[in-house]
Design a protein around this motif. Structure first.
Motif, PDB file in Angstrom:
ATOM      1  N   LEU A 142       0.821  -1.214   0.000  1.00 48.21           N
ATOM      2  CA  LEU A 142       0.000   0.000   0.000  1.00 48.21           C
ATOM      3  C   LEU A 142       0.853   1.261   0.000  1.00 48.21           C
ATOM      4  O   LEU A 142       0.479   2.259  -0.609  1.00 48.21           O
ATOM      5  CB  LEU A 142      -0.905  -0.019   1.234  1.00 48.21           C
ATOM      6  N   ALA A 143       1.999   1.217   0.640  1.00 47.41           N
ATOM      7  CA  ALA A 143       2.823   2.414   0.780  1.00 47.41           C
ATOM      8  C   ALA A 143       3.679   2.689  -0.444  1.00 47.41           C
ATOM      9  O   ALA A 143       3.768   3.833  -0.905  1.00 47.41           O
ATOM     10  CB  ALA A 143       3.713   2.289   2.014  1.00 47.41           C
ATOM     11  N   PHE A 144       4.318   1.668  -0.973  1.00 44.38           N
ATOM     12  CA  PHE A 144       5.276   1.882  -2.057  1.00 44.38           C
ATOM     13  C   PHE A 144       4.555   2.107  -3.378  1.00 44.38           C
ATOM     14  O   PHE A 144       3.471   1.555  -3.610  1.00 44.38           O
ATOM     15  CB  PHE A 144       6.220   0.677  -2.179  1.00 44.38           C
ATOM     16  N   PRO A 145       5.152   2.891  -4.269  1.00 44.46           N
ATOM     17  CA  PRO A 145       4.559   3.071  -5.603  1.00 44.46           C
ATOM     18  C   PRO A 145       4.638   1.764  -6.401  1.00 44.46           C
ATOM     19  O   PRO A 145       5.528   0.936  -6.188  1.00 44.46           O
ATOM     20  CB  PRO A 145       5.409   4.167  -6.239  1.00 44.46           C
ATOM     21  N   ALA A 146       3.704   1.585  -7.314  1.00 46.76           N
ATOM     22  CA  ALA A 146       3.635   0.348  -8.104  1.00 46.76           C
ATOM     23  C   ALA A 146       4.886   0.157  -8.947  1.00 46.76           C
ATOM     24  O   ALA A 146       5.283  -0.987  -9.218  1.00 46.76           O
ATOM     25  CB  ALA A 146       2.397   0.383  -8.995  1.00 46.76           C
ATOM     26  N   GLU A 147       5.531   1.239  -9.351  1.00 45.94           N
ATOM     27  CA  GLU A 147       6.734   1.141 -10.181  1.00 45.94           C
ATOM     28  C   GLU A 147       7.884   0.464  -9.432  1.00 45.94           C
ATOM     29  O   GLU A 147       8.756  -0.154 -10.035  1.00 45.94           O
ATOM     30  CB  GLU A 147       7.190   2.530 -10.658  1.00 45.94           C
ATOM     31  N   VAL A 148       7.906   0.581  -8.126  1.00 46.31           N
ATOM     32  CA  VAL A 148       8.976   0.015  -7.313  1.00 46.31           C
ATOM     33  C   VAL A 148       8.709  -1.459  -7.001  1.00 46.31           C
ATOM     34  O   VAL A 148       9.635  -2.227  -6.792  1.00 46.31           O
ATOM     35  CB  VAL A 148       9.137   0.834  -6.008  1.00 46.31           C
ATOM     36  N   LEU A 149       7.445  -1.849  -6.989  1.00 48.49           N
ATOM     37  CA  LEU A 149       7.073  -3.204  -6.568  1.00 48.49           C
ATOM     38  C   LEU A 149       7.188  -4.214  -7.704  1.00 48.49           C
ATOM     39  O   LEU A 149       6.225  -4.882  -8.074  1.00 48.49           O
ATOM     40  CB  LEU A 149       5.650  -3.198  -6.006  1.00 48.49           C
ATOM     41  N   THR A 188       4.637   9.571  -2.410  1.00 48.39           N
ATOM     42  CA  THR A 188       3.987  10.885  -2.465  1.00 48.39           C
ATOM     43  C   THR A 188       4.927  11.977  -2.967  1.00 48.39           C
ATOM     44  O   THR A 188       4.532  12.799  -3.782  1.00 48.39           O
ATOM     45  CB  THR A 188       3.433  11.278  -1.082  1.00 48.39           C
ATOM     46  N   ASP A 189       6.158  11.993  -2.480  1.00 50.60           N
ATOM     47  CA  ASP A 189       7.091  13.042  -2.883  1.00 50.60           C
ATOM     48  C   ASP A 189       7.868  12.683  -4.143  1.00 50.60           C
ATOM     49  O   ASP A 189       8.034  13.510  -5.031  1.00 50.60           O
ATOM     50  CB  ASP A 189       8.081  13.351  -1.754  1.00 50.60           C
ATOM     51  N   GLY A 190       8.352  11.469  -4.219  1.00 54.50           N
ATOM     52  CA  GLY A 190       9.191  11.064  -5.347  1.00 54.50           C
ATOM     53  C   GLY A 190       8.422  10.765  -6.614  1.00 54.50           C
ATOM     54  O   GLY A 190       8.863  11.073  -7.718  1.00 54.50           O
ATOM     55  N   TYR A 191       7.254  10.131  -6.475  1.00 53.92           N
ATOM     56  CA  TYR A 191       6.474   9.737  -7.641  1.00 53.92           C
ATOM     57  C   TYR A 191       5.204  10.567  -7.819  1.00 53.92           C
ATOM     58  O   TYR A 191       4.428  10.324  -8.731  1.00 53.92           O
ATOM     59  CB  TYR A 191       6.111   8.246  -7.562  1.00 53.92           C
ATOM     60  N   GLY A 192       4.975  11.507  -6.943  1.00 52.60           N
ATOM     61  CA  GLY A 192       3.864  12.430  -7.087  1.00 52.60           C
ATOM     62  C   GLY A 192       2.487  11.825  -6.891  1.00 52.60           C
ATOM     63  O   GLY A 192       1.497  12.340  -7.403  1.00 52.60           O
ATOM     64  N   ARG A 193       2.399  10.720  -6.144  1.00 51.57           N
ATOM     65  CA  ARG A 193       1.082  10.123  -5.894  1.00 51.57           C
ATOM     66  C   ARG A 193       0.325  11.029  -4.932  1.00 51.57           C
ATOM     67  O   ARG A 193       0.849  11.413  -3.884  1.00 51.57           O
ATOM     68  CB  ARG A 193       1.240   8.727  -5.299  1.00 51.57           C
ATOM     69  N   PRO A 194      -0.913  11.386  -5.266  1.00 57.74           N
ATOM     70  CA  PRO A 194      -1.678  12.254  -4.356  1.00 57.74           C
ATOM     71  C   PRO A 194      -2.014  11.518  -3.058  1.00 57.74           C
ATOM     72  O   PRO A 194      -2.166  10.304  -3.037  1.00 57.74           O
ATOM     73  CB  PRO A 194      -2.949  12.580  -5.148  1.00 57.74           C
ATOM     74  N   VAL A 195      -2.123  12.275  -1.994  1.00 53.97           N
ATOM     75  CA  VAL A 195      -2.457  11.707  -0.696  1.00 53.97           C
ATOM     76  C   VAL A 195      -3.962  11.489  -0.654  1.00 53.97           C
ATOM     77  O   VAL A 195      -4.740  12.436  -0.710  1.00 53.97           O
ATOM     78  CB  VAL A 195      -2.018  12.638   0.453  1.00 53.97           C
ATOM     79  N   ALA A 196      -4.361  10.231  -0.587  1.00 57.53           N
ATOM     80  CA  ALA A 196      -5.781   9.874  -0.491  1.00 57.53           C
ATOM     81  C   ALA A 196      -6.077   9.474   0.949  1.00 57.53           C
ATOM     82  O   ALA A 196      -5.295   8.748   1.577  1.00 57.53           O
ATOM     83  CB  ALA A 196      -6.104   8.730  -1.446  1.00 57.53           C
ATOM     84  N   LEU A 197      -7.213   9.929   1.454  1.00 57.57           N
ATOM     85  CA  LEU A 197      -7.565   9.664   2.844  1.00 57.57           C
ATOM     86  C   LEU A 197      -7.707   8.164   3.106  1.00 57.57           C
ATOM     87  O   LEU A 197      -7.239   7.661   4.119  1.00 57.57           O
ATOM     88  CB  LEU A 197      -8.859  10.395   3.214  1.00 57.57           C
ATOM     89  N   TRP A 198      -8.321   7.430   2.195  1.00 51.96           N
ATOM     90  CA  TRP A 198      -8.511   5.991   2.400  1.00 51.96           C
ATOM     91  C   TRP A 198      -7.169   5.266   2.496  1.00 51.96           C
ATOM     92  O   TRP A 198      -6.992   4.376   3.309  1.00 51.96           O
ATOM     93  CB  TRP A 198      -9.375   5.369   1.301  1.00 51.96           C
ATOM     94  N   ARG A 199      -6.224   5.686   1.656  1.00 53.83           N
ATOM     95  CA  ARG A 199      -4.911   5.035   1.661  1.00 53.83           C
ATOM     96  C   ARG A 199      -4.158   5.370   2.953  1.00 53.83           C
ATOM     97  O   ARG A 199      -3.508   4.523   3.546  1.00 53.83           O
ATOM     98  CB  ARG A 199      -4.103   5.468   0.450  1.00 53.83           C
ATOM     99  N   LEU A 200      -4.266   6.605   3.394  1.00 52.41           N
ATOM    100  CA  LEU A 200      -3.598   7.022   4.623  1.00 52.41           C
ATOM    101  C   LEU A 200      -4.175   6.293   5.833  1.00 52.41           C
ATOM    102  O   LEU A 200      -3.434   5.791   6.680  1.00 52.41           O
ATOM    103  CB  LEU A 200      -3.724   8.536   4.799  1.00 52.41           C
ATOM    104  N   LEU A 201      -5.511   6.195   5.914  1.00 53.90           N
ATOM    105  CA  LEU A 201      -6.135   5.485   7.024  1.00 53.90           C
ATOM    106  C   LEU A 201      -5.816   3.991   6.990  1.00 53.90           C
ATOM    107  O   LEU A 201      -5.561   3.375   8.031  1.00 53.90           O
ATOM    108  CB  LEU A 201      -7.650   5.705   7.012  1.00 53.90           C
TER     109      LEU A 201
END
Length: 187
Positions: A40-47, A86-99
């Motif tokens: 959930l935390a890492f960007p899909a490009e890294v996984l 969020t910072d490196g790949y520019g993924r927006p902060v979504a409340l559902w993902r944060l919770l």
């Protein structure tokens, strides 16, 4: 030398034969929870490829050593993945993902605490594990509701609302720590 190795092998075989289901399931829960937090935390490009192998091995570490530093290590790796996304790949902060990420971090932490108390060969009543998980679910639900309410309050107040909610959150954290410290000293 051969006697020492043979003794350790017999000791390991004896320990493996005595493992009971409940501690093993708790440790499997740690692995799944930490790995889900990574996903959930890492960007899909890294996984993909080698990084997923390293993350899988990292998710195994707190399952095998819940009393050690590995739970903290994986929590920091998860937060690092979130910051990278969020910072490196520019993924927006979504409340559902944060919770969801906060819930997975808390669940991994509380499962590590439970696993640290359970020896591998412990005979555990399933009701005890169920009560532990229900208590954790209640904490997660209360935290999610409070977090959403505070975010809504912050949105209505503009920039000053975010500062107000930040100060209120810090006061709540300090107050909770002070209350827990007072309760521990009272014993």
């Amino acid at each position: 030398m051969i006697d020492v190795v043979a003794g350790r092998v017999r000791s390991f075989q004896n320990a493996v034969s005595r493992i009971s289901a409940a501690p093993l399931l708790v440790r499997a829960g740690i692995f799944v929870t930490v790995l889900a937090g990574f996903a959930l935390a890492f960007p899909a490009e890294v996984l993909s490829g080698r990084p997923i192998l390293f993350l899988t091995v990292a998710a195994l570490l707190p399952a095998f050593g819940p009393r050690r530093v590995w739970a903290t290590f994986t929590a920091l790796v998860t937060v690092g993945g979130w910051l990278l996304a969020t910072d490196g790949y520019g993924r927006p902060v979504a409340l559902w993902r944060l919770l969801a990420l906060a819930a997975l971090l808390y669940l991994a932490h509380t499962l590590c605490a439970l696993a640290a108390l359970l020896p591998y060969d412990a005979v555990v009543d399933p009701e005890m594990v169920t009560r532990w998980l229900l208590r954790s679910a209640a904490v997660l639900l209360g935290t999610a509701v409070l977090g959403v309410l505070l975010l809504q309050a912050a949105d209505t107040g503009g920039e000053a609302g975010y500062q107000w909610v930040t100060v209120l959150g810090l006061l709540l954290a300090v107050g909770t720590a002070a209350l827990l410290g007072w309760l521990l000293r009272r014993r």
